[in-house]
Design a protein around this motif. Structure first.
Motif, PDB file in Angstrom:
ATOM      1  N   ASP A  62      35.985 -16.547 -13.362  1.00 17.56           N
ATOM      2  CA  ASP A  62      34.386 -16.724 -12.522  1.00 17.56           C
ATOM      3  C   ASP A  62      34.581 -15.748 -11.545  1.00 17.56           C
ATOM      4  O   ASP A  62      33.526 -15.616 -10.726  1.00 17.56           O
ATOM      5  N   GLY A  63      35.414 -14.506 -11.597  1.00 18.43           N
ATOM      6  CA  GLY A  63      34.976 -13.579 -10.624  1.00 18.43           C
ATOM      7  C   GLY A  63      35.860 -13.929  -9.184  1.00 18.43           C
ATOM      8  O   GLY A  63      35.322 -13.042  -8.283  1.00 18.43           O
ATOM      9  N   PHE A  64      36.507 -14.937  -8.770  1.00 15.20           N
ATOM     10  CA  PHE A  64      36.824 -15.286  -7.799  1.00 15.20           C
ATOM     11  C   PHE A  64      38.598 -14.480  -7.513  1.00 15.20           C
ATOM     12  O   PHE A  64      39.088 -14.390  -8.503  1.00 15.20           O
ATOM     13  N   GLU A  65      38.783 -14.095  -6.298  1.00 14.51           N
ATOM     14  CA  GLU A  65      40.206 -13.653  -6.068  1.00 14.51           C
ATOM     15  C   GLU A  65      41.038 -14.621  -6.490  1.00 14.51           C
ATOM     16  O   GLU A  65      40.836 -15.961  -6.176  1.00 14.51           O
ATOM     17  N   LEU A  66      41.996 -14.254  -7.110  1.00 18.70           N
ATOM     18  CA  LEU A  66      42.753 -15.089  -7.925  1.00 18.70           C
ATOM     19  C   LEU A  66      43.772 -16.165  -7.192  1.00 18.70           C
ATOM     20  O   LEU A  66      43.499 -17.346  -7.803  1.00 18.70           O
ATOM     21  N   HIS A  67      44.402 -15.888  -6.323  1.00 14.94           N
ATOM     22  CA  HIS A  67      44.949 -16.674  -5.260  1.00 14.94           C
ATOM     23  C   HIS A  67      43.993 -18.166  -4.980  1.00 14.94           C
ATOM     24  O   HIS A  67      44.024 -19.182  -5.034  1.00 14.94           O
ATOM     25  N   LEU A  68      42.824 -17.332  -4.371  1.00  9.48           N
ATOM     26  CA  LEU A  68      41.780 -18.378  -3.738  1.00  9.48           C
ATOM     27  C   LEU A  68      41.353 -19.239  -4.846  1.00  9.48           C
ATOM     28  O   LEU A  68      41.068 -20.521  -4.799  1.00  9.48           O
ATOM     29  N   GLY A  69      40.932 -18.663  -5.763  1.00 10.53           N
ATOM     30  CA  GLY A  69      40.152 -19.354  -6.960  1.00 10.53           C
ATOM     31  C   GLY A  69      41.130 -20.235  -7.811  1.00 10.53           C
ATOM     32  O   GLY A  69      40.636 -21.300  -8.222  1.00 10.53           O
ATOM     33  N   THR A  70      42.548 -19.980  -7.868  1.00 17.62           N
ATOM     34  CA  THR A  70      43.126 -20.884  -8.528  1.00 17.62           C
ATOM     35  C   THR A  70      43.778 -21.995  -7.702  1.00 17.62           C
ATOM     36  O   THR A  70      43.726 -23.005  -8.070  1.00 17.62           O
ATOM     37  N   ASN A  71      44.227 -21.536  -6.345  1.00 23.85           N
ATOM     38  CA  ASN A  71      45.066 -22.590  -5.571  1.00 23.85           C
ATOM     39  C   ASN A  71      44.083 -23.464  -4.977  1.00 23.85           C
ATOM     40  O   ASN A  71      44.574 -24.795  -4.569  1.00 23.85           O
ATOM     41  N   MET A  72      42.818 -22.819  -4.677  1.00 18.91           N
ATOM     42  CA  MET A  72      41.873 -23.702  -3.784  1.00 18.91           C
ATOM     43  C   MET A  72      40.615 -24.281  -4.674  1.00 18.91           C
ATOM     44  O   MET A  72      40.396 -25.476  -4.791  1.00 18.91           O
ATOM     45  N   LEU A  73      39.858 -23.229  -5.091  1.00 21.00           N
ATOM     46  CA  LEU A  73      38.698 -23.547  -5.781  1.00 21.00           C
ATOM     47  C   LEU A  73      38.865 -24.235  -7.078  1.00 21.00           C
ATOM     48  O   LEU A  73      37.952 -25.406  -7.330  1.00 21.00           O
ATOM     49  N   PHE A 119      38.732 -11.491  -0.313  1.00 21.68           N
ATOM     50  CA  PHE A 119      39.964 -10.242   0.118  1.00 21.68           C
ATOM     51  C   PHE A 119      39.349  -9.119  -0.691  1.00 21.68           C
ATOM     52  O   PHE A 119      40.304  -8.316  -1.415  1.00 21.68           O
ATOM     53  N   GLU A 120      38.221  -8.777  -0.674  1.00 23.76           N
ATOM     54  CA  GLU A 120      37.520  -7.526  -1.399  1.00 23.76           C
ATOM     55  C   GLU A 120      38.056  -6.237  -0.675  1.00 23.76           C
ATOM     56  O   GLU A 120      37.912  -5.173  -0.988  1.00 23.76           O
ATOM     57  N   ARG A 121      38.202  -6.284   0.924  1.00 25.91           N
ATOM     58  CA  ARG A 121      38.626  -5.294   1.665  1.00 25.91           C
ATOM     59  C   ARG A 121      40.111  -5.298   1.964  1.00 25.91           C
ATOM     60  O   ARG A 121      40.361  -6.532   2.415  1.00 25.91           O
ATOM     61  N   GLY A 122      40.760  -4.300   1.947  1.00 21.70           N
ATOM     62  CA  GLY A 122      42.087  -4.091   2.360  1.00 21.70           C
ATOM     63  C   GLY A 122      42.946  -5.189   1.905  1.00 21.70           C
ATOM     64  O   GLY A 122      43.774  -5.783   2.484  1.00 21.70           O
ATOM     65  N   TYR A 123      42.867  -5.476   0.538  1.00 28.02           N
ATOM     66  CA  TYR A 123      43.671  -6.548  -0.134  1.00 28.02           C
ATOM     67  C   TYR A 123      45.120  -6.226  -0.108  1.00 28.02           C
ATOM     68  O   TYR A 123      45.709  -5.164  -0.242  1.00 28.02           O
ATOM     69  N   ARG A 124      46.070  -7.297   0.270  1.00 27.02           N
ATOM     70  CA  ARG A 124      47.176  -7.425   0.173  1.00 27.02           C
ATOM     71  C   ARG A 124      47.605  -8.811  -0.532  1.00 27.02           C
ATOM     72  O   ARG A 124      46.950  -9.846  -0.055  1.00 27.02           O
ATOM     73  N   ALA A 125      48.629  -8.647  -1.416  1.00 29.21           N
ATOM     74  CA  ALA A 125      48.711  -9.916  -2.158  1.00 29.21           C
ATOM     75  C   ALA A 125      49.460 -11.023  -1.399  1.00 29.21           C
ATOM     76  O   ALA A 125      49.004 -12.385  -1.251  1.00 29.21           O
ATOM     77  N   SER A 126      50.337 -10.846  -0.332  1.00 30.48           N
ATOM     78  CA  SER A 126      50.736 -12.076   0.375  1.00 30.48           C
ATOM     79  C   SER A 126      49.821 -12.485   1.667  1.00 30.48           C
ATOM     80  O   SER A 126      49.830 -13.938   1.366  1.00 30.48           O
ATOM     81  N   PRO A 127      49.145 -11.680   2.020  1.00 30.19           N
ATOM     82  CA  PRO A 127      47.969 -12.572   2.997  1.00 30.19           C
ATOM     83  C   PRO A 127      46.928 -13.286   2.152  1.00 30.19           C
ATOM     84  O   PRO A 127      46.709 -14.159   2.618  1.00 30.19           O
ATOM     85  N   ALA A 128      46.794 -12.497   1.105  1.00 34.53           N
ATOM     86  CA  ALA A 128      45.757 -13.426   0.172  1.00 34.53           C
ATOM     87  C   ALA A 128      46.278 -14.785  -0.272  1.00 34.53           C
ATOM     88  O   ALA A 128      45.558 -15.557  -0.284  1.00 34.53           O
ATOM     89  N   TYR A 129      47.676 -14.764  -0.416  1.00 38.88           N
ATOM     90  CA  TYR A 129      48.371 -16.042  -0.800  1.00 38.88           C
ATOM     91  C   TYR A 129      48.212 -17.048   0.277  1.00 38.88           C
ATOM     92  O   TYR A 129      47.791 -18.329   0.031  1.00 38.88           O
ATOM     93  N   GLY A 130      48.546 -16.520   1.547  1.00 36.44           N
ATOM     94  CA  GLY A 130      48.527 -17.265   2.789  1.00 36.44           C
ATOM     95  C   GLY A 130      46.961 -17.724   2.806  1.00 36.44           C
ATOM     96  O   GLY A 130      47.040 -18.934   3.344  1.00 36.44           O
ATOM     97  N   ARG A 131      46.025 -16.952   2.474  1.00 30.80           N
ATOM     98  CA  ARG A 131      44.803 -17.560   2.972  1.00 30.80           C
ATOM     99  C   ARG A 131      44.235 -18.502   2.015  1.00 30.80           C
ATOM    100  O   ARG A 131      43.550 -19.536   2.435  1.00 30.80           O
ATOM    101  N   SER A 132      44.694 -18.270   0.577  1.00 29.20           N
ATOM    102  CA  SER A 132      44.292 -19.406  -0.140  1.00 29.20           C
ATOM    103  C   SER A 132      45.272 -20.562   0.266  1.00 29.20           C
ATOM    104  O   SER A 132      44.488 -21.894  -0.250  1.00 29.20           O
ATOM    105  N   ARG A 169      45.054  -6.533  -6.799  1.00 32.86           N
ATOM    106  CA  ARG A 169      44.176  -7.546  -6.735  1.00 32.86           C
ATOM    107  C   ARG A 169      43.540  -8.039  -8.134  1.00 32.86           C
ATOM    108  O   ARG A 169      43.263  -7.114  -8.980  1.00 32.86           O
ATOM    109  N   ARG A 170      43.495  -9.253  -8.391  1.00 33.56           N
ATOM    110  CA  ARG A 170      42.892  -9.718  -9.748  1.00 33.56           C
ATOM    111  C   ARG A 170      42.009 -10.938  -9.418  1.00 33.56           C
ATOM    112  O   ARG A 170      42.051 -11.196  -8.303  1.00 33.56           O
ATOM    113  N   THR A 171      41.300 -11.106 -10.452  1.00 31.34           N
ATOM    114  CA  THR A 171      40.269 -11.897 -10.272  1.00 31.34           C
ATOM    115  C   THR A 171      40.396 -13.371 -11.497  1.00 31.34           C
ATOM    116  O   THR A 171      40.713 -13.053 -12.464  1.00 31.34           O
ATOM    117  N   THR A 172      39.621 -14.312 -11.094  1.00 29.54           N
ATOM    118  CA  THR A 172      39.636 -15.524 -12.042  1.00 29.54           C
ATOM    119  C   THR A 172      38.535 -15.306 -13.178  1.00 29.54           C
ATOM    120  O   THR A 172      37.883 -14.205 -12.883  1.00 29.54           O
TER     121      THR A 172
END
Length: 289
Positions: free
Chosen positions: A97-108, A149-162, A92-95
């Motif tokens: 601004d502290g957002f999970e990287l997938h969500l922070g980049t792809n959507m926010l 995705f601070e709990r139980g992080y997995r990269a591919s589901p985080a990408y799908g969520r974003s 897991r990585r963050t932007t």
């Protein structure tokens, strides 16, 4: 005067093919890229009117700086293609601004960018915003209690969520533009399964459907040029309406000619759209009012 098109992540893959085609159609294309050296190298291969500008969607400061300069230089913007996306396969990585990287980049990041440029888009006679979704959104869910995705992080589901969040954004933006009578329309597209070395691994954790596709591997993919066609239809196709969603017509929407795609129920739920919009405004500090 040439129409102005902005393509994020335009230095490679889907973004580069999109930028190349828009330039071929006679548009002035702003290639919004994190790595300007790579962007300049890519721009040299495009026959047309292009410029390269720095944009790091993982930094709201960069988004604000880019939007302010672009808005001043181009009072009317005809097309915004929110194409860029982070795809991680590691921890897991963050932007910035502290957002999970997938969500922070792809959507926010794209949410903030679109809001900051909305006035310039509205100044064009028939502007479009294209949000790039993915078929991974169909297996994803927005957990508003753990959106980052601070709990139980997995990269591919985080990408799908974003990508689900991006899809929700595209439909909610359409609803809000319609409600205000804006001349801007919001459209969506997804590229199916395009031929990159990350594709099979990115699908491995997307449930049973994703595992089947991952095992099929490159046999099930299409070229980047083919994968770009849905977003080009959304961006420039005649008669396109706000809220239309384009993707491949083939098996499980992985490849084939362009058709209208099917979004998940959650992606099109107005209640989910309203809730995500409120959260996005709070997180980014960007209001569309």
């Amino acid at each position: 005067m040439s129409k102005i098109a902005v393509v994020t992540g335009a230095n490679s893959g889907l973004g580069l093919v999109t930028a190349t085609e828009l330039a071929r159609q006679g548009m002035h294309v702003v290639m919004a890229v994190r790595n300007t050296a790579a962007g300049a190298e890519a721009a040299r291969g495009i026959a047309g009117d292009v410029e390269v500008r720095e944009l790091d969607l993982a930094s709201l400061a960069s988004v604000h700086a880019f939007a302010a300069k672009l808005a001043a230089d181009h009072p009317a913007i005809d097309l915004l293609v929110n194409n860029a996306g982070a795809v991680l396969l590691g921890p897991r990585r963050t932007t910035a601004d502290g957002f999970e990287l997938h969500l922070g980049t792809n959507m926010l990041g794209h949410f903030a960018l679109t809001g900051l440029l909305l006035g310039n888009l509205a100044a064009a006679p028939a502007a479009r915003v294209v949000s790039l979704s993915s078929i991974t959104h169909k297996n994803a869910h927005l957990d508003f209690d753990d959106l980052m995705f601070e709990r139980g992080y997995r990269a591919s589901p985080a990408y799908g969520r974003s990508k689900l969040a991006t899809t929700v954004f595209g439909f909610e933006l359409d609803r809000r533009l319609r409600a205000t009578g804006s001349p801007v329309i919001s459209t969506l597209a997804h590229p199916g399964l395009t031929r990159t070395n990350l594709t099979p691994r990115a699908w491995e954790h997307q449930g049973r459907r994703g595992r089947i596709i991952a095992r099929a591997g490159l046999l099930m993919t299409q070229s980047v040029e083919q994968g770009t066609q849905p977003q080009l239809r959304a961006a420039t196709g005649p008669g396109v309406r706000g809220g239309q969603f384009f993707g491949p017509a083939g098996w499980w929407e992985t490849r084939g000619p362009v058709t209208e795609a099917k979004a998940s129920r959650e992606a099109t739920d107005p209640a989910v759209g309203k809730r995500l919009w409120t959260v996005a405004e709070e997180l980014t500090g960007v209001s569309y009012r």
